[in-house]
Design a protein around this motif. Structure first.
Motif, PDB file in Angstrom:
ATOM      1  N   TYR A 143      57.837  68.123   9.944  1.00  0.00           N
ATOM      2  CA  TYR A 143      58.402  68.698  11.154  1.00  0.00           C
ATOM      3  C   TYR A 143      57.404  69.693  11.731  1.00  0.00           C
ATOM      4  O   TYR A 143      56.550  70.219  11.026  1.00  0.00           O
ATOM      5  CB  TYR A 143      59.754  69.352  10.917  1.00  0.00           C
ATOM      6  N   LEU A 187      48.595  63.965  17.219  1.00  0.00           N
ATOM      7  CA  LEU A 187      49.590  64.185  16.172  1.00  0.00           C
ATOM      8  C   LEU A 187      49.097  63.631  14.842  1.00  0.00           C
ATOM      9  O   LEU A 187      48.349  62.651  14.816  1.00  0.00           O
ATOM     10  CB  LEU A 187      50.905  63.506  16.543  1.00  0.00           C
ATOM     11  N   ALA A 246      53.733  61.766  11.768  1.00  0.00           N
ATOM     12  CA  ALA A 246      54.667  61.716  12.893  1.00  0.00           C
ATOM     13  C   ALA A 246      55.347  60.350  12.990  1.00  0.00           C
ATOM     14  O   ALA A 246      56.333  60.201  13.702  1.00  0.00           O
ATOM     15  CB  ALA A 246      53.947  62.038  14.192  1.00  0.00           C
ATOM     16  N   TRP A 253      64.377  62.338  18.014  1.00  0.00           N
ATOM     17  CA  TRP A 253      63.233  63.110  17.538  1.00  0.00           C
ATOM     18  C   TRP A 253      62.006  62.805  18.390  1.00  0.00           C
ATOM     19  O   TRP A 253      61.276  63.703  18.779  1.00  0.00           O
ATOM     20  CB  TRP A 253      62.974  62.758  16.074  1.00  0.00           C
ATOM     21  N   TYR A 254      61.803  61.530  18.689  1.00  0.00           N
ATOM     22  CA  TYR A 254      60.652  61.139  19.496  1.00  0.00           C
ATOM     23  C   TYR A 254      60.802  61.575  20.948  1.00  0.00           C
ATOM     24  O   TYR A 254      59.812  61.903  21.608  1.00  0.00           O
ATOM     25  CB  TYR A 254      60.401  59.632  19.398  1.00  0.00           C
ATOM     26  N   LEU A 294      59.977  65.191  20.850  1.00  0.00           N
ATOM     27  CA  LEU A 294      58.534  65.299  20.643  1.00  0.00           C
ATOM     28  C   LEU A 294      57.787  65.064  21.949  1.00  0.00           C
ATOM     29  O   LEU A 294      56.855  65.810  22.288  1.00  0.00           O
ATOM     30  CB  LEU A 294      58.082  64.296  19.581  1.00  0.00           C
ATOM     31  N   LEU A 347      53.052  71.392  21.946  1.00  0.00           N
ATOM     32  CA  LEU A 347      52.459  70.685  20.808  1.00  0.00           C
ATOM     33  C   LEU A 347      51.180  70.001  21.264  1.00  0.00           C
ATOM     34  O   LEU A 347      51.073  69.576  22.420  1.00  0.00           O
ATOM     35  CB  LEU A 347      53.432  69.639  20.254  1.00  0.00           C
ATOM     36  N   LEU A 388      62.658  69.761  16.160  1.00  0.00           N
ATOM     37  CA  LEU A 388      62.379  68.563  15.379  1.00  0.00           C
ATOM     38  C   LEU A 388      62.941  68.690  13.970  1.00  0.00           C
ATOM     39  O   LEU A 388      63.445  67.719  13.398  1.00  0.00           O
ATOM     40  CB  LEU A 388      60.871  68.302  15.342  1.00  0.00           C
ATOM     41  N   ILE A 430      55.464  67.806  23.891  1.00  0.00           N
ATOM     42  CA  ILE A 430      54.067  67.517  24.229  1.00  0.00           C
ATOM     43  C   ILE A 430      53.854  67.667  25.733  1.00  0.00           C
ATOM     44  O   ILE A 430      52.848  68.222  26.177  1.00  0.00           O
ATOM     45  CB  ILE A 430      53.663  66.107  23.734  1.00  0.00           C
TER      46      ILE A 430
END
Length: 116
Positions: A21, A81, A85, A64-65, A68, A77, A26, A72
């Motif tokens: 994580y 990655l 990931a 989660w994606y 993410l 972030l 996340l 980003i």
């Protein structure tokens, strides 16, 4: 019932959910996925509920994606990655395989009940 293949799939999904994580958003999604997968392992006597619970970790891993990508996009972030990931995707695939095996078990039990 550790000898069932769906239990092993869910157990590996739990372990993978605790590995990687980056931020608290996340982390929450991964812990939700792991907790529901772990709870589903112990519902082996209620196969329909167990199969339905397998959708929650799949949705959490897909969310989660999404989170993410948003992080980003906001620049919180880095775009590069680590390889880990990909673990939530593997976890989602394992939960899908577990659900498929649970439904196959339910079908087998129903067929055996018809024979009696």
């Amino acid at each position: 019932m550790i000898q069932r293949k769906q239990t092993l799939f869910l157990l590996v999904a739990v372990i993978l959910g605790m590995v990687f994580y980056m931020t608290w958003q996340l982390f929450i999604l991964q812990m939700l996925s792991s907790a529901v997968s772990l709870y589903a392992i112990f519902l082996y006597k209620r196969r329909k509920v167990q199969a339905n619970l397998c959708f929650i970790p799949i949705l959490a891993c897909l969310a989660w994606y999404v989170v993410l990508a948003v992080l980003i996009q906001q620049g919180k972030l880095p775009e590069q990655l680590p390889l880990t990931a990909a673990l939530p995707l593997v976890s989602a695939i394992l939960c899908f395989m577990a659900r498929k095996a649970i439904l196959a078990d339910e079908k087998l039990v129903r067929a055996a009940d018809r024979i009696r």
